[in-house]
Scaffold this motif. Structure first.
Motif, PDB file in Angstrom:
ATOM      1  N   LEU A   1     150.917   8.648  99.272  1.00 28.47           N
ATOM      2  CA  LEU A   1     149.626   9.185  98.870  1.00 28.47           C
ATOM      3  C   LEU A   1     148.711   9.537 100.040  1.00 28.47           C
ATOM      4  O   LEU A   1     148.799   8.948 101.110  1.00 28.47           O
ATOM      5  N   ILE A   2     147.811  10.470  99.767  1.00 27.23           N
ATOM      6  CA  ILE A   2     146.663  10.737 100.626  1.00 27.23           C
ATOM      7  C   ILE A   2     145.437  10.392  99.787  1.00 27.23           C
ATOM      8  O   ILE A   2     145.299  10.863  98.649  1.00 27.23           O
ATOM      9  N   ILE A   3     144.585   9.551 100.327  1.00 31.29           N
ATOM     10  CA  ILE A   3     143.371   9.111  99.657  1.00 31.29           C
ATOM     11  C   ILE A   3     142.228   9.592 100.546  1.00 31.29           C
ATOM     12  O   ILE A   3     142.137   9.202 101.706  1.00 31.29           O
ATOM     13  N   ARG A   4     141.372  10.455 100.003  1.00 27.86           N
ATOM     14  CA  ARG A   4     140.388  11.113 100.856  1.00 27.86           C
ATOM     15  C   ARG A   4     139.115  11.415 100.095  1.00 27.86           C
ATOM     16  O   ARG A   4     139.073  11.368  98.864  1.00 27.86           O
ATOM     17  N   ASP A   5     138.077  11.732 100.884  1.00 29.07           N
ATOM     18  CA  ASP A   5     136.844  12.185 100.264  1.00 29.07           C
ATOM     19  C   ASP A   5     137.137  13.420  99.422  1.00 29.07           C
ATOM     20  O   ASP A   5     137.971  14.250  99.801  1.00 29.07           O
ATOM     21  N   PRO A   6     136.468  13.547  98.290  1.00 20.49           N
ATOM     22  CA  PRO A   6     136.692  14.717  97.443  1.00 20.49           C
ATOM     23  C   PRO A   6     136.157  15.992  98.088  1.00 20.49           C
ATOM     24  O   PRO A   6     135.250  15.947  98.922  1.00 20.49           O
ATOM     25  N   MET A   7     136.747  17.118  97.686  1.00 18.56           N
ATOM     26  CA  MET A   7     136.348  18.428  98.192  1.00 18.56           C
ATOM     27  C   MET A   7     136.142  19.365  97.000  1.00 18.56           C
ATOM     28  O   MET A   7     136.728  19.144  95.936  1.00 18.56           O
ATOM     29  N   PRO A   8     135.347  20.416  97.178  1.00 17.10           N
ATOM     30  CA  PRO A   8     135.149  21.367  96.078  1.00 17.10           C
ATOM     31  C   PRO A   8     136.471  21.927  95.542  1.00 17.10           C
ATOM     32  O   PRO A   8     136.582  22.209  94.347  1.00 17.10           O
TER      33      PRO A   8
ATOM     34  N   VAL B   1     131.036  14.949  96.304  1.00 17.18           N
ATOM     35  CA  VAL B   1     131.157  15.660  97.588  1.00 17.18           C
ATOM     36  C   VAL B   1     129.890  15.448  98.422  1.00 17.18           C
ATOM     37  O   VAL B   1     129.965  15.159  99.622  1.00 17.18           O
ATOM     38  N   ASN B   2     128.727  15.559  97.790  1.00 19.09           N
ATOM     39  CA  ASN B   2     127.464  15.354  98.510  1.00 19.09           C
ATOM     40  C   ASN B   2     127.339  13.929  99.021  1.00 19.09           C
ATOM     41  O   ASN B   2     126.862  13.701 100.134  1.00 19.09           O
ATOM     42  N   GLU B   3     127.737  12.973  98.216  1.00 20.82           N
ATOM     43  CA  GLU B   3     127.649  11.567  98.625  1.00 20.82           C
ATOM     44  C   GLU B   3     128.520  11.299  99.850  1.00 20.82           C
ATOM     45  O   GLU B   3     128.154  10.525 100.726  1.00 20.82           O
TER      46      GLU B   3
ATOM     47  N   THR C   1     126.405   5.159  99.947  1.00 24.12           N
ATOM     48  CA  THR C   1     126.620   3.911  99.208  1.00 24.12           C
ATOM     49  C   THR C   1     127.743   4.051  98.188  1.00 24.12           C
ATOM     50  O   THR C   1     128.165   3.069  97.605  1.00 24.12           O
ATOM     51  N   LYS C   2     128.196   5.279  97.966  1.00 27.82           N
ATOM     52  CA  LYS C   2     129.274   5.520  97.009  1.00 27.82           C
ATOM     53  C   LYS C   2     130.464   6.132  97.750  1.00 27.82           C
ATOM     54  O   LYS C   2     130.334   7.171  98.376  1.00 27.82           O
ATOM     55  N   TYR C   3     131.565   5.449  97.677  1.00 27.49           N
ATOM     56  CA  TYR C   3     132.794   5.897  98.334  1.00 27.49           C
ATOM     57  C   TYR C   3     133.791   6.285  97.253  1.00 27.49           C
ATOM     58  O   TYR C   3     134.588   5.481  96.800  1.00 27.49           O
ATOM     59  N   PHE C   4     133.692   7.534  96.792  1.00 31.18           N
ATOM     60  CA  PHE C   4     134.603   8.076  95.792  1.00 31.18           C
ATOM     61  C   PHE C   4     135.724   8.784  96.533  1.00 31.18           C
ATOM     62  O   PHE C   4     135.466   9.514  97.490  1.00 31.18           O
ATOM     63  N   PHE C   5     136.949   8.591  96.090  1.00 26.67           N
ATOM     64  CA  PHE C   5     138.088   9.198  96.753  1.00 26.67           C
ATOM     65  C   PHE C   5     138.982   9.939  95.763  1.00 26.67           C
ATOM     66  O   PHE C   5     139.236   9.450  94.663  1.00 26.67           O
TER      67      PHE C   5
END
Length: 182
Positions: A9-16, A54-56, A63-67
């Motif tokens: 897997l690749i776990i990363r910050d979301p992108m548009p 994406v903005n976070e 404070t929010k780490y969505f992946f």
């Protein structure tokens, strides 16, 4: 940008560009059954949800780490997970974690793999001291991920929340950095 890798897997910050997978995930009734309060009901709602994530990711006071979770070989969108900082102490951040995965990836160990890597990141690289996580007791697959990832059961609440037309029980687990290190 945060980018973590595991064997599969690749776990990363979301992108548009995650819009298609993000919408499939957040609007899927089966996936979001236990998280109905954050389920999206339209493409526009999914766009707003993704834009917030994406903005976070680029916020200086994050404070929010969505992946987003993607399959390393195919690039397919698998699911999402993350944590929210609920407090900061002299020992580190206290966070609440959550995760969800598209149905075609259930039962293949992907979420356990992703959670283990995000736990490692949280404790080793992000100053987290305590991770709290929980689910309704009937969500056995989610609870099993917590157990496989070394979380320790702290509580079981009877008739804790109203869900799908009735009161349901909930379990809560934790993982401390000190426990993770041993």
């Amino acid at each position: 940008m945060i980018r973590l890798e595991t064997t599969r897997l690749i776990i990363r910050d979301p992108m548009p560009s995650d819009m298609d997978g993000w919408h499939r995930l957040f609007s899927d009734a089966k996936t979001m059954y236990y998280l109905q309060e954050i389920m999206t009901h339209s493409l526009d709602e999914s766009r707003q949800n993704l834009a917030m994530a994406v903005n976070e990711a680029s916020s200086p006071n994050r404070t929010k780490y969505f992946f987003a979770i993607e399959h390393k070989t195919t690039g397919a969108f698998v699911g999402a997970m993350g944590y929210t900082v609920t407090a900061t102490t002299p020992l580190g951040k206290l966070v609440g974690m959550g995760y969800f995965i598209l149905p075609q990836y259930h039962g293949q160990g992907y979420m356990t793999e992703a959670v283990n890597e995000v736990v490692r990141f949280a404790f080793e690289e992000n100053g987290v001291y305590r991770i709290a996580i929980g689910c309704l007791t009937e969500n056995r697959a989610s609870e099993r991920v917590m157990q496989k990832c070394g979380f320790i059961k702290e509580a079981q609440y009877k008739s804790y929340t109203w869900h799908d037309g009735r009161m349901k029980d909930r379990v809560e687990y934790r993982r401390l950095k000190d426990e993770w290190l041993t």
